[in-house]
Structure formats: C-alpha cells, structure tokens
Design an enzyme around this catalytic site. Structure first.
Site, short mmCIF file in Angstrom:
data_model
loop_
_atom_site.label_atom_id
_atom_site.label_comp_id
_atom_site.label_asym_id
_atom_site.label_seq_id
_atom_site.Cartn_x
_atom_site.Cartn_y
_atom_site.Cartn_z
N GLU A 16 8.13 5.99 16.91
CA GLU A 16 8.73 5.44 15.35
C GLU A 16 10.30 6.03 15.07
OE1 GLU A 16 6.96 5.86 11.20
OE2 GLU A 16 6.17 7.51 12.53
N HIS A 17 11.02 7.03 15.75
CA HIS A 17 11.98 7.60 15.06
C HIS A 17 12.29 8.28 16.38
CE1 HIS A 17 9.24 8.05 11.41
NE2 HIS A 17 10.32 7.79 10.87
N GLN A 70 8.54 15.77 10.34
CA GLN A 70 7.30 14.64 10.97
C GLN A 70 6.28 15.28 11.34
OE1 GLN A 70 8.24 11.31 10.13
NE2 GLN A 70 9.64 12.39 9.36
N GLN A 96 -10.51 0.71 0.73
CA GLN A 96 -11.06 -0.78 0.09
C GLN A 96 -10.17 -0.99 -0.85
OE1 GLN A 96 -11.88 2.58 0.06
NE2 GLN A 96 -10.98 3.86 -2.38
N GLU A 151 -2.00 -35.35 29.77
CA GLU A 151 -2.94 -34.56 28.75
C GLU A 151 -3.80 -34.87 28.54
OE1 GLU A 151 -0.34 -32.33 25.98
OE2 GLU A 151 0.63 -31.43 27.34
N HIS A 175 -3.19 -39.80 21.27
CA HIS A 175 -1.44 -38.88 20.93
C HIS A 175 -0.95 -39.92 21.83
CE1 HIS A 175 -3.65 -35.61 20.55
NE2 HIS A 175 -2.08 -35.04 20.43
N ASN A 222 -3.70 6.37 6.61
CA ASN A 222 -4.55 6.70 6.86
C ASN A 222 -4.78 5.98 8.15
OD1 ASN A 222 -6.61 6.33 6.19
ND2 ASN A 222 -6.90 8.19 4.39
N HIS A 246 3.89 15.73 8.44
CA HIS A 246 2.95 14.35 7.37
C HIS A 246 2.17 14.75 7.45
CE1 HIS A 246 5.67 11.95 5.50
NE2 HIS A 246 7.20 11.36 6.34
N TYR A 285 0.96 -1.07 -0.16
CA TYR A 285 -0.12 0.22 0.20
C TYR A 285 0.79 0.70 -0.01
CZ TYR A 285 -3.41 3.57 0.60
OH TYR A 285 -4.79 4.53 0.78
N SER A 290 2.90 9.30 12.04
CA SER A 290 4.25 9.47 12.10
C SER A 290 4.37 9.75 13.68
CB SER A 290 4.67 10.99 10.56
OG SER A 290 5.00 9.80 9.90
N ASP A 342 14.22 7.95 5.95
CA ASP A 342 13.29 8.03 4.65
C ASP A 342 13.66 7.87 3.01
OD1 ASP A 342 11.43 9.13 7.11
OD2 ASP A 342 11.15 10.83 6.48
#
Length: 426
Positions: A323-324, A255, A187, A411, A416, A210, A258, A126, A233, A357
């Site tokens: 994240e960073h 950032q 979608q 068990e 088994h 998003n 963004h 994506y 971000s 980046d």
C-alpha cells in the site's frame, strides 16, 4: 520483529504465504451476507438493531443534524482547523490535475465519434470510527468527488456514545459533504448500496474499514461500484546501510499502530541495519500509546527481509505490491522506474509515510493486500463514468457496410447484418 535471512526464492515463498494469511474467512462472509439481506429487507429498522448490537448505541434518527455539524465547525480548535485547511488546499491542488474531459473526433468524412465524461450522481463515503477518528479520510474521499462534479456526497461513520468526533464533523463540512449518517460496519455498506427510508442509495461506495466493511463492499459490488477491497494497512520500506535505523523503525510503527493485522515490512541488503531496526522497534514500542495493537502487528504480520542486493529488494517489494512504499536510499528518484507495484511511493528520508496520510496531497485511500498490481489510488477518475457516442451519414455507413456484415455473419449474428443492410434496401 522477525528477521528473515533465507535464500531469495524462499523469501518470495514466505512473502506470498504471509499475504494469503489475511484472506477473508467463510464465517465472516456468511455473517456479512446475513446483515446485507436484513438491511435490504427491513431498511432503517435493521440498521438501528445492528447499531445497538455492535456499537451499543440506540438511535432514533440516523442523520446528523446540520446544527450539530455547524456547531462542531465553529468550536473547532484553530490549530486543527488550520491543519485541515492546509490539507484541503494540497489535496485539491493535486487532484485538480486529474480532471479529464471528453472529446469529439470528426476526422473521417461523415463520421462523428466521441466520449462524454459525466460525474456519478451520488456517492457514499465510509469513514472508520472505533479505535481512532479519521478526519483526513473525509478530505481524501470527498474532495476528489466534488472536483469530479458529484451532486450528492453522503457520509456514514459509526456512532459513538458521546457523539461523533467533532473533528470528523468539521472535516465533513470543510470538504463539502452533503449529509452525514451515524451508522457503521457492514450495515452501513448495505444501507448505501440498497437505500433505506433515511439513507439514499448511491452509485459508488468508497473508504477504508475493517474486515466486515471490506467484505460487505465486495458482496455489494455489482449493485453499486466500489473503490477497492481494502485490507489492513501496509508499509514497505527499501533501505540500505546508510538509512537511519530509528527513523525506519518509527515509520514502520506508523502503520503497525493502525491494526493488529497491519503489515510493516522492511527489505534491506544490510544485515546490520536489519538488526538495528529490530532493536529500535522494540525500544519505540515500549512508549507507544497503541503498543498492544502495534506489537501484535509487528510480531504476527511484520518482517525484515535481508536480501543480497537492491535489485532483489525491488523484485521482492514488487511482488508484495505494498500500500505504502518508502525508498530510503541515496538519490531515491533514480529508483522510481524500478517500482512497478505500489499504492503510493515516498522518495527519500524526509518523505515519511504520514506525510501522505495528511497533507502532501496524493490520496491516502490506496490498494492493499497485493492489489496495487491492478488497482490505483482513489482519485477524481473514480467518481466519473464515460459515455461514448457515434454518428454516421449514409455514405459513411456505405463505406463500411461490407466489413460490418462480414464480421456479423462470421459470428453467426444474421440479425446484425440485416440491420445494416436494411438501410440500403429499395
């Protein structure tokens, strides 16, 4: 930008509260569920309806023709093409080191054990559209997939009234993407997860988007694998009085531009630096092309926390798990072991976040919203699966028969135990 000067315990509570504010809303969860159900039931027809509704683009064919991709590549500005090729080389050289292989263990007499490492058959990338184009994300996604040996790499990206950005098409061709479909939002995630008449079903979906994209990825997990639930971000910076205020401000804004929900965060033991950075941010905002977005991020999501010492700074930042994370301190490598939770770490004044980046090589698809506590950056290992195998001779099985049947009966699984014992019946 708000400066927080509370006691350390209060700071920790404030950080936790701010992080929780970005949680998904029930109405978004419900809207996404409706989109997924429609695409699963009606395929391409539903996808096209949502594209007309959300992206205001009427589509006859979802697939981007190869001729269009080739033309974009041939027309690409040489300077941009050179930059993309440099990024590709560095991303490739970094991720090549992540490639792993299976093993065979035959150390015990009569026993062979092992593991096969196999690439996924198909993955979906994506690539966000909307307010910006991200050719770098294509390189970061497709190159590790191809290094892993994935056979079919398909890309989805929101359609644009004037056509998909040529830089995006160029990066896709350079990275070896096999097919491109002009579809975005929830979608697109649904189409990749369930398959439609035109878009193939994949085994894994990755890439940032998003809140609707992130929510859709969460809801299809289990039908397919996903890389992670990506949120807005984030950048965290730990700096002392010796840091350059204007550079710190510039990195925070890198950032903030963004997304309105992006989180720029500075933790410092210097009140003077905090004050200067806040002023520098305001000055830089006035000339930033994406000022409106960045200002909302700074005002609503960002903060500067002033702590008593650097130990508190690392404790707080490990709690945030950004994240960073930039370490703008002298001898930054000496602090690496104090970092437990971060997606990608940038050491020293010259290691500005945009380096990661674009061209450094480590991946920029990273865990957000505190998930660096348990998620890792995207890499080659994300595109493979492991299958284990075992072979025993009868003598080897005899040596371990009693242990197996004992555990099975503890068990309550008599079948088994009897399956093993059947190998030794007259």
């Amino acid at each position: 930008m708000q400066i927080l000067n509370d006691d350390f315990k209060t700071l920790q509570q404030q950080v936790t509260k701010r992080q929780q504010q970005t949680a998904n809303k029930p109405e978004i969860e419900a809207a996404v569920a409706d989109i997924l159900a429609a695409v699963r039931e009606r395929g391409d027809a539903a996808v096209k309806e949502y594209e007309a509704k959300f992206d205001q683009v009427e589509l006859d064919d979802l697939k981007v023709p190869q001729a269009t991709i080739d033309a974009a590549y041939e027309a690409c500005e040489p300077k941009l093409l050179d930059a993309l090729k440099l990024a590709k080389r560095n991303i490739t050289s970094y991720h090549e080191k992540e490639i792993t292989h299976g093993f065979i263990d035959a150390e015990q007499p009569g026993v062979i054990r092992g593991q096969k490492v196999l690439p996924l058959a198909a993955v979906g990338l994506y690539v966000p559209g909307g307010t910006a184009a991200y050719p770098s994300t294509i390189l970061m996604s497709a190159i590790p997939a191809k290094l892993a040996g994935v056979d079919q790499v398909v890309m989805v990206t929101p359609p644009q009234p004037k056509g998909i950005n040529p830089a995006v098409l160029t990066a896709a061709k350079l990275a070896g993407v096999d097919a491109i479909y002009q579809v975005g939002g929830a979608q697109a995630i649904a189409a990749l997860a369930y398959g439609t008449e035109q878009i193939p079903q994949v085994d894994k979906i990755m890439g940032p988007g998003n809140i609707f994209v992130a929510t859709a990825k969460k809801q299809v997990f289990g039908q397919v694998d996903i890389d992670m639930i990506a949120g807005p971000s984030e950048i965290g910076i730990i700096a002392d009085a010796g840091a350059e205020p204007d550079q710190v401000a510039a990195d925070l804004l890198s950032q903030a531009e963004h997304d309105r929900l992006a989180r720029p965060m500075l933790v410092t033991d210097s009140q003077a630096l905090a004050t200067k950075v806040a002023a520098a941010i305001e000055k830089r905002l006035q000339t930033l092309p994406r000022e409106e977005i960045a200002r909302a991020s700074v005002d609503d999501q960002g903060f500067i926390a002033v702590v008593a010492n650097l130990d508190q700074a690392f404790t707080l930042m490990n709690q945030i798990a950004p994240e960073h994370l930039e370490i703008q301190l002298p001898e930054p490598m000496t602090y690496l072991n104090q970092i437990r939770n971060a997606g990608s770490v940038f050491l020293g004044r010259e290691a500005s976040e945009p380096l990661g980046d674009y061209v450094a090589g480590p991946n920029h698809i990273l865990p957000t919203a505190g998930s660096a506590r348990f998620f890792s950056p995207l890499g080659v290992e994300a595109f493979v699966k492991r299958t284990q195998f075992v072979q025993y001779t009868k003598d080897a099985l005899s040596n371990e028969k009693d242990a197996i049947t004992t555990l099975a009966r503890v068990e309550g699984l008599e079948g088994h135990a009897r399956a093993i014992e059947s190998r030794f019946e007259d």
